[in-house]
Design a protein around this motif. Sequence first.
Motif, PDB file in Angstrom:
ATOM      1  N   LYS A  94       0.845  -1.212   0.000  1.00  0.00           N
ATOM      2  CA  LYS A  94       0.000   0.000   0.000  1.00  0.00           C
ATOM      3  C   LYS A  94       0.871   1.249   0.000  1.00  0.00           C
ATOM      4  O   LYS A  94       0.613   2.207  -0.736  1.00  0.00           O
ATOM      5  CB  LYS A  94      -0.929   0.027   1.217  1.00  0.00           C
ATOM      6  CG  LYS A  94      -2.096  -0.902   1.148  1.00  0.00           C
ATOM      7  CD  LYS A  94      -2.928  -0.746   2.415  1.00  0.00           C
ATOM      8  CE  LYS A  94      -3.963  -1.836   2.547  1.00  0.00           C
ATOM      9  NZ  LYS A  94      -4.701  -1.724   3.809  1.00  0.00           N
ATOM     10  N   SER A  97       2.415   1.737  -3.386  1.00  0.00           N
ATOM     11  CA  SER A  97       1.455   2.240  -4.370  1.00  0.00           C
ATOM     12  C   SER A  97       1.137   3.717  -4.124  1.00  0.00           C
ATOM     13  O   SER A  97       0.978   4.502  -5.065  1.00  0.00           O
ATOM     14  CB  SER A  97       0.180   1.401  -4.376  1.00  0.00           C
ATOM     15  OG  SER A  97      -0.488   1.535  -3.138  1.00  0.00           O
ATOM     16  N   LEU A  98       1.072   4.133  -2.839  1.00  0.00           N
ATOM     17  CA  LEU A  98       0.847   5.539  -2.531  1.00  0.00           C
ATOM     18  C   LEU A  98       2.024   6.402  -2.991  1.00  0.00           C
ATOM     19  O   LEU A  98       1.849   7.518  -3.489  1.00  0.00           O
ATOM     20  CB  LEU A  98       0.600   5.742  -1.035  1.00  0.00           C
ATOM     21  CG  LEU A  98      -0.744   5.241  -0.498  1.00  0.00           C
ATOM     22  CD1 LEU A  98      -0.770   5.336   1.026  1.00  0.00           C
ATOM     23  CD2 LEU A  98      -1.890   6.023  -1.095  1.00  0.00           C
ATOM     24  N   LYS A  99       3.241   5.870  -2.827  1.00  0.00           N
ATOM     25  CA  LYS A  99       4.435   6.601  -3.268  1.00  0.00           C
ATOM     26  C   LYS A  99       4.429   6.720  -4.786  1.00  0.00           C
ATOM     27  O   LYS A  99       4.726   7.788  -5.351  1.00  0.00           O
ATOM     28  CB  LYS A  99       5.703   5.883  -2.788  1.00  0.00           C
ATOM     29  CG  LYS A  99       6.971   6.572  -3.223  1.00  0.00           C
ATOM     30  CD  LYS A  99       8.185   5.778  -2.798  1.00  0.00           C
ATOM     31  CE  LYS A  99       9.404   6.393  -3.456  1.00  0.00           C
ATOM     32  NZ  LYS A  99      10.456   5.458  -3.642  1.00  0.00           N
ATOM     33  N   ASP A 100       4.121   5.567  -5.473  1.00  0.00           N
ATOM     34  CA  ASP A 100       4.091   5.587  -6.936  1.00  0.00           C
ATOM     35  C   ASP A 100       3.014   6.540  -7.454  1.00  0.00           C
ATOM     36  O   ASP A 100       3.191   7.173  -8.503  1.00  0.00           O
ATOM     37  CB  ASP A 100       3.844   4.177  -7.493  1.00  0.00           C
ATOM     38  CG  ASP A 100       5.026   3.248  -7.241  1.00  0.00           C
ATOM     39  OD1 ASP A 100       6.143   3.764  -6.987  1.00  0.00           O
ATOM     40  OD2 ASP A 100       4.841   2.009  -7.274  1.00  0.00           O
ATOM     41  N   ALA A 101       1.912   6.667  -6.731  1.00  0.00           N
ATOM     42  CA  ALA A 101       0.823   7.564  -7.149  1.00  0.00           C
ATOM     43  C   ALA A 101       1.165   9.018  -6.866  1.00  0.00           C
ATOM     44  O   ALA A 101       0.474   9.921  -7.347  1.00  0.00           O
ATOM     45  CB  ALA A 101      -0.471   7.182  -6.448  1.00  0.00           C
ATOM     46  N   GLY A 102       2.226   9.254  -6.081  1.00  0.00           N
ATOM     47  CA  GLY A 102       2.639  10.611  -5.787  1.00  0.00           C
ATOM     48  C   GLY A 102       2.006  11.174  -4.544  1.00  0.00           C
ATOM     49  O   GLY A 102       2.165  12.361  -4.246  1.00  0.00           O
ATOM     50  N   VAL A 103       1.276  10.357  -3.813  1.00  0.00           N
ATOM     51  CA  VAL A 103       0.632  10.826  -2.588  1.00  0.00           C
ATOM     52  C   VAL A 103       1.678  11.005  -1.494  1.00  0.00           C
ATOM     53  O   VAL A 103       1.579  11.939  -0.694  1.00  0.00           O
ATOM     54  CB  VAL A 103      -0.478   9.838  -2.154  1.00  0.00           C
ATOM     55  CG1 VAL A 103      -1.098  10.244  -0.830  1.00  0.00           C
ATOM     56  CG2 VAL A 103      -1.510   9.709  -3.243  1.00  0.00           C
TER      57      VAL A 103
END
Length: 118
Positions: A94, A97-103
């Motif tokens: 998770k 995925s948050l890092k990859d999404a830029g969050v």
Amino acid sequence: MLRRGRPGLIGLAARTAVVAGTATAVQGGMANRQQRKAQSSYEQEQYEAAQQQAMMQQAAQDAVAQQQAAAPPPPAAAPAAAAPGIDLIAELQKLASLKDAGVLTDAEFTAAKSKLLG
């Protein structure tokens, strides 16, 4: 008729047989005695060796017991990295995925990951 002087051939043979028989009996008795004495000595040595072996084993057991008593207790199991109800791999995925999404920024991702890993 009593004969005086040297014994005849039969008397000489009889005397020789008595002497030889006596010598054989004495020799056999001495051999038996020596054999019994050797056997007794061997049994005594075996007994002493067994006693010494038993003493050595007891000393080894005592040394192991003392060593175990003096040794510090084994370290406690390391605390679990994550709380019991959390799936660590799923949480890391998770975060990724948050890092990859830029969050999340790299610093936030690293901080959250280290917090999960303990």
